[in-house]
Scaffold this motif. Structure first.
Motif, mmCIF file in Angstrom:
data_model
loop_
_atom_site.group_PDB
_atom_site.id
_atom_site.type_symbol
_atom_site.label_atom_id
_atom_site.label_comp_id
_atom_site.label_asym_id
_atom_site.label_seq_id
_atom_site.Cartn_x
_atom_site.Cartn_y
_atom_site.Cartn_z
ATOM 1 N N PHE A 1 -67.726 -59.816 -59.757
ATOM 2 C CA PHE A 1 -67.233 -58.398 -60.615
ATOM 3 C C PHE A 1 -68.071 -57.315 -59.457
ATOM 4 N N GLU A 2 -69.051 -57.440 -59.922
ATOM 5 C CA GLU A 2 -69.827 -56.398 -59.499
ATOM 6 C C GLU A 2 -69.382 -55.489 -58.080
ATOM 7 N N ALA A 3 -70.018 -56.867 -57.567
ATOM 8 C CA ALA A 3 -69.889 -56.395 -55.896
ATOM 9 C C ALA A 3 -68.246 -56.097 -55.791
ATOM 10 N N MET A 4 -66.992 -56.581 -56.561
ATOM 11 C CA MET A 4 -65.758 -55.840 -56.296
ATOM 12 C C MET A 4 -66.057 -54.509 -56.423
ATOM 13 N N GLY A 5 -66.259 -54.137 -57.694
ATOM 14 C CA GLY A 5 -66.995 -52.712 -58.511
ATOM 15 C C GLY A 5 -65.580 -52.790 -59.244
ATOM 16 N N LEU A 6 -65.324 -54.129 -60.370
ATOM 17 C CA LEU A 6 -65.184 -53.433 -61.554
ATOM 18 C C LEU A 6 -65.632 -53.089 -62.403
ATOM 19 N N TYR A 7 -66.273 -53.056 -62.524
ATOM 20 C CA TYR A 7 -67.506 -52.891 -63.830
ATOM 21 C C TYR A 7 -67.390 -51.372 -63.657
ATOM 22 N N ASP A 8 -67.041 -50.810 -62.314
ATOM 23 C CA ASP A 8 -67.085 -49.172 -62.744
ATOM 24 C C ASP A 8 -65.710 -49.086 -62.245
ATOM 25 N N ILE B 1 -55.817 -58.724 -63.570
ATOM 26 C CA ILE B 1 -56.041 -57.875 -64.201
ATOM 27 C C ILE B 1 -55.394 -56.892 -64.140
ATOM 28 N N VAL B 2 -54.412 -56.394 -65.075
ATOM 29 C CA VAL B 2 -53.550 -55.341 -65.605
ATOM 30 C C VAL B 2 -53.751 -53.994 -65.999
ATOM 31 N N TYR B 3 -53.747 -53.081 -65.151
ATOM 32 C CA TYR B 3 -55.001 -52.161 -65.850
ATOM 33 C C TYR B 3 -53.280 -51.168 -65.975
ATOM 34 N N PRO B 4 -53.845 -49.946 -66.473
ATOM 35 C CA PRO B 4 -52.783 -49.050 -66.519
ATOM 36 C C PRO B 4 -52.012 -48.472 -65.334
ATOM 37 N N SER B 5 -52.994 -48.112 -64.498
ATOM 38 C CA SER B 5 -52.326 -47.851 -62.514
ATOM 39 C C SER B 5 -52.402 -48.318 -62.029
ATOM 40 N N GLY B 6 -51.761 -50.136 -62.884
ATOM 41 C CA GLY B 6 -52.216 -50.973 -61.120
ATOM 42 C C GLY B 6 -52.895 -51.977 -61.644
ATOM 43 N N THR B 7 -52.507 -53.733 -60.578
ATOM 44 C CA THR B 7 -52.961 -54.925 -61.253
ATOM 45 C C THR B 7 -53.588 -55.326 -59.885
ATOM 46 N N VAL B 8 -54.346 -55.900 -60.688
ATOM 47 C CA VAL B 8 -55.655 -56.560 -59.052
ATOM 48 C C VAL B 8 -55.647 -58.335 -59.474
ATOM 49 N N PHE B 9 -55.095 -58.770 -58.832
ATOM 50 C CA PHE B 9 -55.065 -60.084 -58.320
ATOM 51 C C PHE B 9 -56.366 -60.739 -57.064
ATOM 52 N N ARG C 1 -62.487 -66.488 -52.148
ATOM 53 C CA ARG C 1 -62.893 -64.685 -51.909
ATOM 54 C C ARG C 1 -61.943 -64.076 -51.456
ATOM 55 N N LYS C 2 -61.133 -63.509 -52.308
ATOM 56 C CA LYS C 2 -59.856 -62.626 -51.662
ATOM 57 C C LYS C 2 -59.200 -61.963 -52.899
ATOM 58 N N PHE C 3 -58.880 -61.107 -52.417
ATOM 59 C CA PHE C 3 -58.005 -60.125 -53.413
ATOM 60 C C PHE C 3 -57.027 -59.226 -53.461
ATOM 61 N N GLU C 4 -56.518 -58.585 -54.063
ATOM 62 C CA GLU C 4 -55.557 -57.620 -53.917
ATOM 63 C C GLU C 4 -55.116 -56.344 -54.602
ATOM 64 N N ASN C 5 -54.909 -55.556 -54.600
ATOM 65 C CA ASN C 5 -56.099 -54.401 -55.024
ATOM 66 C C ASN C 5 -54.757 -53.662 -55.485
ATOM 67 N N GLY C 6 -54.343 -53.464 -56.260
ATOM 68 C CA GLY C 6 -53.068 -52.544 -56.382
ATOM 69 C C GLY C 6 -53.364 -51.504 -57.131
ATOM 70 N N THR C 7 -54.745 -51.172 -57.284
ATOM 71 C CA THR C 7 -54.925 -49.835 -58.352
ATOM 72 C C THR C 7 -55.233 -48.695 -57.058
ATOM 73 N N PRO C 8 -55.487 -47.484 -58.172
ATOM 74 C CA PRO C 8 -56.209 -46.373 -57.335
ATOM 75 C C PRO C 8 -57.504 -46.188 -56.809
ATOM 76 N N PHE C 9 -58.318 -46.416 -57.328
ATOM 77 C CA PHE C 9 -59.818 -47.505 -57.278
ATOM 78 C C PHE C 9 -60.210 -47.936 -56.379
ATOM 79 N N ALA C 10 -61.369 -47.170 -55.398
ATOM 80 C CA ALA C 10 -61.770 -47.535 -54.445
ATOM 81 C C ALA C 10 -62.494 -49.320 -54.717
ATOM 82 N N LEU C 11 -61.879 -50.106 -54.934
ATOM 83 C CA LEU C 11 -62.773 -51.216 -55.415
ATOM 84 C C LEU C 11 -62.948 -52.178 -53.988
#
Length: 310
Positions: A127-134, A231-239, A245-255
């Motif tokens: 999760f740290e490598a993904m940037g989720l804690y930021d 994970i559903v955030y107010p601005s989008g969803t991360v799967f 070891r794959k994910f989809e970033n539907g948020t505006p954050f630079a993961l």
């Protein structure tokens, strides 16, 4: 002058071997030996790593400064408390313990003696490598699935403490607060001759104090393995597909879409062990997962198991 830590591993099984390999790779470490109640197992593992074998816990603890505990879960607390009493820093595989009282005693003794107590919730490194804690938002909802096929391993604990606890820890670390109310259901395998502690498949819904709702599913009787999180955030969803070891970033954050290539995520066990050692040496302020944090996940796991009420 750099301090050299004398290290040991308690437990000569598969996970003990993984931890022994990390101590062999670590700098500023004198890997002393491997302890196991079965001296033949201890000797086989010790010979493979060029270290001493022990079946006497006192003699083993007298020869080390830092300890990894990779025994069956029911033995974590007894070994950890004996080590902490002798002033030894402890890293234990998850779960931290198998009772709240033991987990609390471990955390209290480490604090009292000023020792590092870490726990092997290594997926925090991913999760740290993904940037989720930021991410500057707290999740609104989290859905986690952690399914495994039938196995004879870790049957001394429920599927909650065996598998789901990884996701409980990740959810707590993202929410940044305590869990509140929960509801859980579960079932057990009915195979003839099969015996395990607690449920083998559990579903739980947990409300966190900050309003986040989390839904967890864990099974050790599934047709195939699955490790996913939404994970559903107010601005989008991360799967996240943790298995592949794959994910989809539907948020505006630079993961980090290349998180799997980051050093800390390529070897999360190594990251967890080496940060523990760095904390002991004063290079870091804290391990990847502290004993107190692991106790939070453990107590949530106990609450889920109690609600299932096998």
């Amino acid at each position: 002058m750099t301090r050299v830590l004398r290290a040991g591993v308690a437990g000569a099984g598969v996970f003990g071997g993984y931890h022994a390999n990390k101590y062999k790779q670590a700098s500023d470490i004198d890997f002393v030996g491997i302890y196991d109640l079965d001296i033949e197992r201890a000797q086989t593992a010790a010979t493979a790593h060029g270290v001493a074998a022990f079946d006497d816990l006192d003699a083993f603890l007298s020869s080390i400064d830092v300890l990894t505990i990779a025994t069956p879960a029911f033995a974590h607390a007894a070994v950890a408390l004996a080590a902490l009493e002798k002033g030894i820093h402890v890293y234990t595989e998850k779960p931290l313990a198998v009772t709240s009282r033991d987990g609390e005693a471990m955390v209290a003794m480490a604090a009292e003696k000023g020792l590092v107590l870490a726990c092997g919730h290594q997926e925090r490194a991913v999760f740290e490598a993904m940037g989720l804690y930021d991410v500057p938002e707290k999740p609104l909802r989290l859905e986690a699935v952690r399914n495994g096929t039938a196995s004879t391993r870790n049957l001394d604990v429920s599927v909650v403490l065996d598998l789901m606890i990884h996701d409980l820890d990740l959810a707590i670390s993202l929410a940044g607060c305590e869990a509140g109310g929960l509801q859980a259901t579960g079932r057990r395998r009915e195979d003839e001759g099969y015996s395990a502690v607690g449920g083998d498949e559990v579903n739980a819904e947990v409300d966190f104090e900050n309003g986040m709702k989390a839904v967890f599913r864990a099974s050790r009787m599934a047709a195939e393995r699955e490790r996913t999180m939404r994970i559903v955030y107010p601005s989008g969803t991360v799967f996240i597909d943790l298995l592949n070891r794959k994910f989809e970033n539907g948020t505006p954050f630079a993961l980090n879409s290349d998180f799997a290539e980051a050093d800390i995520a390529r070897d999360p066990l190594g990251t967890s062990v080496f940060r523990f050692l760095d904390t002991v040496l004063g290079v870091r302020d804290r391990p990847l997962c502290t004993g107190a944090e692991a106790l939070q996940a453990l107590e949530l796991g106990f609450a889920i198991d109690e609600d299932v009420a096998f």
